[in-house]
Design a protein around this motif. Structure first.
Motif, PDB file in Angstrom:
ATOM      1  N   GLN A 268       0.831  -1.202   0.000  1.00 40.30           N
ATOM      2  CA  GLN A 268       0.000   0.000   0.000  1.00 40.30           C
ATOM      3  C   GLN A 268       0.869   1.257   0.000  1.00 40.30           C
ATOM      4  O   GLN A 268       1.913   1.302   0.640  1.00 40.30           O
ATOM      5  N   PRO A 269       0.426   2.308  -0.710  1.00 37.83           N
ATOM      6  CA  PRO A 269       1.196   3.552  -0.757  1.00 37.83           C
ATOM      7  C   PRO A 269       0.925   4.441   0.463  1.00 37.83           C
ATOM      8  O   PRO A 269       0.353   5.526   0.349  1.00 37.83           O
ATOM      9  N   VAL A 270       1.314   3.963   1.638  1.00 32.70           N
ATOM     10  CA  VAL A 270       1.132   4.719   2.879  1.00 32.70           C
ATOM     11  C   VAL A 270       2.469   4.798   3.607  1.00 32.70           C
ATOM     12  O   VAL A 270       3.416   4.099   3.266  1.00 32.70           O
ATOM     13  N   THR A 271       2.512   5.609   4.649  1.00 31.78           N
ATOM     14  CA  THR A 271       3.754   5.776   5.400  1.00 31.78           C
ATOM     15  C   THR A 271       4.096   4.497   6.153  1.00 31.78           C
ATOM     16  O   THR A 271       3.229   3.649   6.397  1.00 31.78           O
ATOM     17  N   SER A 272       5.348   4.376   6.546  1.00 29.66           N
ATOM     18  CA  SER A 272       5.777   3.184   7.280  1.00 29.66           C
ATOM     19  C   SER A 272       5.079   3.098   8.633  1.00 29.66           C
ATOM     20  O   SER A 272       4.791   2.005   9.112  1.00 29.66           O
ATOM     21  N   GLU A 273       4.777   4.248   9.243  1.00 30.67           N
ATOM     22  CA  GLU A 273       4.051   4.233  10.517  1.00 30.67           C
ATOM     23  C   GLU A 273       2.647   3.657  10.330  1.00 30.67           C
ATOM     24  O   GLU A 273       2.168   2.886  11.164  1.00 30.67           O
ATOM     25  N   ASP A 274       1.982   4.035   9.236  1.00 30.36           N
ATOM     26  CA  ASP A 274       0.646   3.508   8.958  1.00 30.36           C
ATOM     27  C   ASP A 274       0.700   2.008   8.678  1.00 30.36           C
ATOM     28  O   ASP A 274      -0.202   1.266   9.070  1.00 30.36           O
ATOM     29  N   LYS A 275       1.758   1.558   8.001  1.00 31.64           N
ATOM     30  CA  LYS A 275       1.904   0.130   7.736  1.00 31.64           C
ATOM     31  C   LYS A 275       2.078  -0.639   9.045  1.00 31.64           C
ATOM     32  O   LYS A 275       1.507  -1.712   9.220  1.00 31.64           O
ATOM     33  N   VAL A 276       2.847  -0.074   9.975  1.00 32.05           N
ATOM     34  CA  VAL A 276       3.045  -0.721  11.274  1.00 32.05           C
ATOM     35  C   VAL A 276       1.710  -0.820  12.018  1.00 32.05           C
ATOM     36  O   VAL A 276       1.392  -1.873  12.593  1.00 32.05           O
ATOM     37  N   GLU A 277       0.921   0.241  12.001  1.00 36.52           N
ATOM     38  CA  GLU A 277      -0.386   0.219  12.665  1.00 36.52           C
ATOM     39  C   GLU A 277      -1.308  -0.816  12.025  1.00 36.52           C
ATOM     40  O   GLU A 277      -2.019  -1.541  12.724  1.00 36.52           O
TER      41      GLU A 277
ATOM     42  N   LYS B 186      -8.994   5.183   8.937  1.00 35.56           N
ATOM     43  CA  LYS B 186      -8.015   5.954   8.165  1.00 35.56           C
ATOM     44  C   LYS B 186      -7.708   5.327   6.802  1.00 35.56           C
ATOM     45  O   LYS B 186      -7.415   6.026   5.843  1.00 35.56           O
ATOM     46  N   HIS B 187      -7.793   4.006   6.714  1.00 32.90           N
ATOM     47  CA  HIS B 187      -7.413   3.308   5.488  1.00 32.90           C
ATOM     48  C   HIS B 187      -8.590   2.496   4.964  1.00 32.90           C
ATOM     49  O   HIS B 187      -8.956   1.478   5.537  1.00 32.90           O
ATOM     50  N   SER B 188      -9.148   2.915   3.848  1.00 31.73           N
ATOM     51  CA  SER B 188     -10.342   2.268   3.310  1.00 31.73           C
ATOM     52  C   SER B 188     -10.097   0.836   2.860  1.00 31.73           C
ATOM     53  O   SER B 188     -11.014   0.035   2.792  1.00 31.73           O
TER      54      SER B 188
END
Length: 183
Positions: free
Chosen positions: A123-132, A164-166
């Motif tokens: 997914q094209p999201v930040t690494s923090e969002d990927k961790v969450e 936050k992420h659909s």
């Protein structure tokens, strides 16, 4: 879609080539548009790759030697790209269909936890969002391994991440459905 820097460069170049300038240097583009050298260089490479213009590289530097029809009329191409949407109306059964307007369709009836982690990484999201997002999947994986009963509000602590992420609720629901149905 073009970046603002790319549009600024094209807006500078169009009148230059219409006035008969044979070549325009990267340094001149940077000076006139006030775009830093490295950003202008990247923008020119992208514009060249997409067919908006042609560049030549010499020992003395990079030069734009031609602007294409697409480059001269880039705003028309941009508006065509941004306004081309389609609505399909279908009255019939939709079982097994991919429905939505997210621009991405993933059909995977046998989603594993490993697949879920790979989807998150793609997914094209930040690494923090990927961790969450990975924390949500890890939590569901722990539930499945312990065969814990599902209770109301079991994912409430992840509600902000899910909202936050659909794309994440779809993954979560597939994993939970497999757990509930014993697949």
């Amino acid at each position: 879609m073009l970046t603002q820097e790319e549009k600024t460069i094209l807006d500078f170049l169009i009148p230059q080539f219409k006035n008969g300038n044979p070549m325009i240097s990267l340094q001149q583009i940077c000076k006139e548009t006030r775009i830093p050298n490295y950003e202008a260089d990247l923008a020119l490479r992208h514009l060249s790759d997409e067919g908006y213009l042609s560049i030549k590289k010499y020992l003395s530097g990079c030069f734009v030697n031609k602007i294409s029809h697409k480059g001269i009329h880039y705003s028309e191409y941009e508006s065509a790209i941004s306004t081309s949407s389609q609505t399909n109306i279908f009255n019939g059964p939709v079982s097994g269909a991919a429905i939505g307007n997210s621009g991405t369709t993933i059909i995977n009836n046998g989603l594993t936890f490993q697949n879920a982690y790979e989807l998150i990484k793609s997914q094209p999201v930040t690494s923090e969002d990927k961790v969450e997002a990975e924390k949500v999947i890890t939590y569901i994986e722990a539930l499945a391994e312990s065969e814990a009963p599902l209770k109301k509000g079991i994912l409430s602590k992840f509600s902000d991440t899910l909202a936050k992420h659909s794309w994440l609720p779809d993954i979560v629901m597939k994993l939970l459905f497999q757990y509930i149905t014993g697949q």
